[in-house]
Design a protein around this motif. Structure first.
Motif, PDB file in Angstrom:
ATOM      1  N   UNK A   1      10.217 -77.703 -21.874  1.00 21.98           N
ATOM      2  CA  UNK A   1      10.647 -76.644 -20.561  1.00 21.98           C
ATOM      3  C   UNK A   1      11.204 -78.078 -19.131  1.00 21.98           C
ATOM      4  N   UNK A   2      10.600 -78.970 -19.664  1.00 20.98           N
ATOM      5  CA  UNK A   2      11.823 -80.150 -18.525  1.00 20.98           C
ATOM      6  C   UNK A   2      11.803 -80.792 -19.177  1.00 20.98           C
ATOM      7  N   UNK A   3      12.307 -81.480 -18.728  1.00 26.17           N
ATOM      8  CA  UNK A   3      12.786 -83.227 -18.820  1.00 26.17           C
ATOM      9  C   UNK A   3      12.296 -84.545 -17.994  1.00 26.17           C
ATOM     10  N   UNK A   4      12.232 -84.116 -16.288  1.00 25.71           N
ATOM     11  CA  UNK A   4      11.725 -84.791 -15.676  1.00 25.71           C
ATOM     12  C   UNK A   4      11.076 -84.009 -14.512  1.00 25.71           C
ATOM     13  N   UNK A   5       9.232 -84.538 -13.952  1.00 22.74           N
ATOM     14  CA  UNK A   5       9.117 -83.137 -13.165  1.00 22.74           C
ATOM     15  C   UNK A   5       8.663 -84.208 -11.980  1.00 22.74           C
ATOM     16  N   UNK A   6       8.308 -84.428 -11.211  1.00 25.30           N
ATOM     17  CA  UNK A   6       7.514 -85.324 -10.258  1.00 25.30           C
ATOM     18  C   UNK A   6       6.276 -83.857  -9.612  1.00 25.30           C
ATOM     19  N   UNK A   7       5.623 -84.657 -10.155  1.00 28.32           N
ATOM     20  CA  UNK A   7       4.029 -84.928  -9.862  1.00 28.32           C
ATOM     21  C   UNK A   7       2.853 -85.336  -9.441  1.00 28.32           C
ATOM     22  N   UNK A   8       2.537 -84.786  -8.775  1.00 26.96           N
ATOM     23  CA  UNK A   8       1.024 -85.185  -7.969  1.00 26.96           C
ATOM     24  C   UNK A   8       0.733 -84.063  -6.975  1.00 26.96           C
ATOM     25  N   UNK A   9      -0.124 -84.857  -5.950  1.00 31.67           N
ATOM     26  CA  UNK A   9      -0.899 -84.077  -5.284  1.00 31.67           C
ATOM     27  C   UNK A   9      -1.477 -84.652  -4.050  1.00 31.67           C
ATOM     28  N   UNK A  10      -1.004 -83.394  -3.187  1.00 26.91           N
ATOM     29  CA  UNK A  10      -1.231 -84.007  -1.044  1.00 26.91           C
ATOM     30  C   UNK A  10      -2.460 -83.613  -0.446  1.00 26.91           C
ATOM     31  N   UNK A  11      -2.953 -84.140  -0.170  1.00 24.15           N
ATOM     32  CA  UNK A  11      -4.866 -83.330   1.118  1.00 24.15           C
ATOM     33  C   UNK A  11      -4.272 -83.929   2.462  1.00 24.15           C
ATOM     34  N   UNK A  12      -4.131 -83.449   2.934  1.00 22.60           N
ATOM     35  CA  UNK A  12      -4.699 -83.952   5.114  1.00 22.60           C
ATOM     36  C   UNK A  12      -6.008 -83.071   5.546  1.00 22.60           C
ATOM     37  N   UNK A  13      -7.298 -83.863   5.077  1.00 21.75           N
ATOM     38  CA  UNK A  13      -8.533 -82.339   5.431  1.00 21.75           C
ATOM     39  C   UNK A  13      -9.114 -82.954   6.095  1.00 21.75           C
ATOM     40  N   UNK A  14      -8.449 -83.787   6.754  1.00 19.92           N
ATOM     41  CA  UNK A  14      -9.433 -84.730   7.850  1.00 19.92           C
ATOM     42  C   UNK A  14      -9.524 -83.838   9.514  1.00 19.92           C
ATOM     43  N   UNK A  15     -10.194 -82.126   9.951  1.00 19.53           N
ATOM     44  CA  UNK A  15      -9.897 -81.839  10.315  1.00 19.53           C
ATOM     45  C   UNK A  15     -11.427 -80.917  11.453  1.00 19.53           C
ATOM     46  N   UNK A  16     -11.989 -80.670  12.108  1.00 22.62           N
ATOM     47  CA  UNK A  16     -12.756 -80.408  12.102  1.00 22.62           C
ATOM     48  C   UNK A  16     -13.639 -79.279  11.272  1.00 22.62           C
ATOM     49  N   UNK A  17     -12.617 -78.686  10.555  1.00 19.51           N
ATOM     50  CA  UNK A  17     -12.887 -77.475  10.207  1.00 19.51           C
ATOM     51  C   UNK A  17     -13.919 -77.733   8.744  1.00 19.51           C
ATOM     52  N   UNK A  18     -13.261 -78.431   8.221  1.00 23.24           N
ATOM     53  CA  UNK A  18     -13.385 -79.400   6.685  1.00 23.24           C
ATOM     54  C   UNK A  18     -14.243 -80.561   7.171  1.00 23.24           C
ATOM     55  N   UNK A  19     -14.760 -80.870   8.489  1.00 23.70           N
ATOM     56  CA  UNK A  19     -15.909 -81.564   8.573  1.00 23.70           C
ATOM     57  C   UNK A  19     -17.076 -81.066   8.690  1.00 23.70           C
ATOM     58  N   UNK A  20     -16.680 -79.700   9.203  1.00 26.62           N
ATOM     59  CA  UNK A  20     -18.174 -79.024   9.672  1.00 26.62           C
ATOM     60  C   UNK A  20     -18.527 -78.127   8.495  1.00 26.62           C
ATOM     61  N   UNK A  21     -17.016 -78.337   7.574  1.00 29.61           N
ATOM     62  CA  UNK A  21     -17.948 -77.402   6.036  1.00 29.61           C
ATOM     63  C   UNK A  21     -18.810 -78.122   4.968  1.00 29.61           C
ATOM     64  N   UNK A  22     -18.071 -79.051   5.021  1.00 24.90           N
ATOM     65  CA  UNK A  22     -19.320 -80.467   4.365  1.00 24.90           C
ATOM     66  C   UNK A  22     -20.846 -80.276   5.131  1.00 24.90           C
ATOM     67  N   UNK A  23     -20.612 -80.665   6.313  1.00 24.98           N
ATOM     68  CA  UNK A  23     -21.323 -81.265   6.806  1.00 24.98           C
ATOM     69  C   UNK A  23     -22.597 -79.348   6.928  1.00 24.98           C
ATOM     70  N   UNK A  24     -22.160 -78.328   6.254  1.00 21.24           N
ATOM     71  CA  UNK A  24     -23.069 -77.211   6.275  1.00 21.24           C
ATOM     72  C   UNK A  24     -23.845 -77.733   4.910  1.00 21.24           C
ATOM     73  N   UNK A  25     -23.414 -78.181   3.903  1.00 20.03           N
ATOM     74  CA  UNK A  25     -24.095 -78.226   2.690  1.00 20.03           C
ATOM     75  C   UNK A  25     -24.186 -79.826   2.659  1.00 20.03           C
ATOM     76  N   UNK A  26     -24.113 -80.711   3.254  1.00 17.19           N
ATOM     77  CA  UNK A  26     -24.743 -82.643   3.298  1.00 17.19           C
ATOM     78  C   UNK A  26     -23.643 -82.767   2.522  1.00 17.19           C
ATOM     79  N   UNK A  27     -23.476 -82.623   2.476  1.00 12.73           N
ATOM     80  CA  UNK A  27     -22.152 -83.261   0.945  1.00 12.73           C
ATOM     81  C   UNK A  27     -21.707 -84.028   1.172  1.00 12.73           C
ATOM     82  N   UNK A  28     -21.870 -84.433   2.709  1.00 14.24           N
ATOM     83  CA  UNK A  28     -20.962 -86.292   3.222  1.00 14.24           C
ATOM     84  C   UNK A  28     -22.250 -87.296   3.424  1.00 14.24           C
TER      85      UNK A  28
END
Length: 419
Positions: A187-214
């Motif tokens: 279906x394709x000959x060339x793909x640009x593939x990968x991933x990106x995330x910039x989650x370092x923000x208050x809401x993300x830190x609060x999410x993981x604080x809530x479940x004590x995962x960090x």
């Protein structure tokens, strides 16, 4: 004719340095990029540490308009795509645009852009009824993670398959597996593939604080991420991106491209069990490993290195160790295993692609990156985790695995040559 997907270009934005060379230097030197959060005032949070990227868009090739308009994660993706295209010697304008595609993974999308815009339209979270007149014109782009893939597609003129993959912390692996599948199916000959995330923000830190995962080791940020160590107590949040040129092997050969490795096997499974919990036997991850190896037509004892998910939580490291043993049998005790999250933290959806970059470079340089901060052996984690110092070794086949909230389990097999 069998079609095989190969990686011919790599672009990286990571904590500790921008670009593939800086990324590989940090890993092989066993340096950690985890530190106190500087992006915002984190004083009220349980976990106040992260692996941040020292990144400014305009210093890395973006225009002032792009830096002002795009979410931080989208900026990461474009900078990585630019580096991958140059590294791969690719001229997108010379390609059939309908045979060129994009897959970008992300777990949390434009978290920073959305959070900042919410504060703007709600008068700093004071007003329940928000004022849309104060919203930025690009607010919708922050709402939909598909904007990341669209930005990369516009950048390179891709008019073939374009998709965003969001499967939590396996997004980066799944985006590459999806791209490889499109190459293999024709279906394709060339793909640009990968991933990106910039989650370092208050809401993300609060999410993981809530479940004590960090990790709460705020006074020792450099050593807080310690996968497989007996004293580990959670992961350290990170950010970053990696994007690859993935193309059909014969096409790469004809144009004289340098091939880092082949994407020889891919499989993903789910545990249908719990949003964050993992069964200790590792059965579903082992199933993904088995299927990926089978698709690569390789036995388990051909694996020369396992790039672990290795988040540093108690249950993940036990689960993963059990899965490797279940799939590789006695060979599990002979193969080196390591986690680069010990150095660059856990960038959620992006980390799988960063780990693929580490694996491709390990095959290129015949070096296994270490697990930093591993000093106290955990009896339940009894494999060879390459503690603290990189190891030179012969490598032909690498297995990289990921585990994500929601029960997602993914395995990718990379080989020096197509199999």
């Amino acid at each position: 004719m069998t079609r095989t997907a190969v990686i011919t270009g790599i672009g990286v934005v990571a904590p500790g340095g921008i670009g593939t060379k800086a990324f590989w230097a940090l890993l092989t030197e066993g340096r950690t990029a985890t530190r106190p959060i500087s992006a915002f005032d984190a004083s009220r949070f349980r976990s106040r540490i992260a692996a941040e990227c020292d990144f400014e868009g305009e210093l890395n090739g973006l225009t002032a308009e792009e830096s002002g308009r795009l979410d931080r994660a989208a900026q990461f993706a474009l900078v990585c795509a630019d580096e991958a295209v140059v590294d791969g010697g690719l001229d997108p304008g010379a390609l059939d645009p309908y045979r060129l595609g994009v897959t970008i993974g992300s777990a949390v999308g434009a978290t920073i852009g959305l959070e900042n815009e919410y504060l703007t339209v709600s008068a700093g979270a004071r007003d329940w009824v928000v004022d849309p007149a104060k919203a930025a014109p690009q607010l919708y782009e922050y709402l939909v993670p598909s904007s990341f893939a669209a930005e990369v597609a516009w950048r390179c003129g891709a008019q073939g398959p374009v998709a965003t993959i969001s499967t939590g912390c396996t997004s980066g692996l799944d985006a590459i597996g999806h791209a490889a599948g499109l190459i293999e199916s024709g279906e394709a000959d060339v793909m640009l593939a990968g991933a990106t995330d910039a989650p370092i923000s208050p809401i993300t830190v609060a999410c993981f604080d809530a479940i004590k995962a960090t990790s709460p080791d705020n006074d020792d940020a450099a050593r807080a991420s310690r996968p497989f160590d007996r004293t580990r107590n959670g992961f350290v949040l990170g950010e970053g991106a990696a994007v690859f040129v993935v193309e059909e092997a014969e096409s790469a050969r004809r144009r004289g491209a340098h091939v880092y490795c082949a994407v020889s096997g891919f499989a993903t499974r789910a545990n249908a069990y719990h949003m964050t919990g993992l069964k200790p036997d590792g059965r579903e991850l082992a199933e993904a490993i088995d299927v990926a190896l089978r698709r690569a037509s390789l036995p388990g004892d051909r694996v020369g290195y396992v790039n672990a998910h290795g988040s540093g939580t108690k249950q993940n490291d036990r689960h993963e160790t059990a899965a490797v043993k279940r799939s590789l049998g006695a060979h599990a005790y002979r193969v080196p295993v390591s986690s680069i999250k010990s150095m660059i933290g856990h960038s959620l959806g992006a980390i799988g692609s960063l780990e693929v970059a580490a694996c491709a470079l390990a095959l290129e340089h015949q070096v296994v990156p270490p697990t930093a901060n591993l000093h106290e052996r955990d009896p339940e984690c009894d494999l060879d985790y390459v503690p603290n110092v990189a190891r030179e070794t012969g490598l032909d086949t690498v297995l990289t695995v990921g585990s994500g909230f929601g029960g997602f389990q993914t395995a990718v097999v990379l080989t020096r040559e197509p199999v």
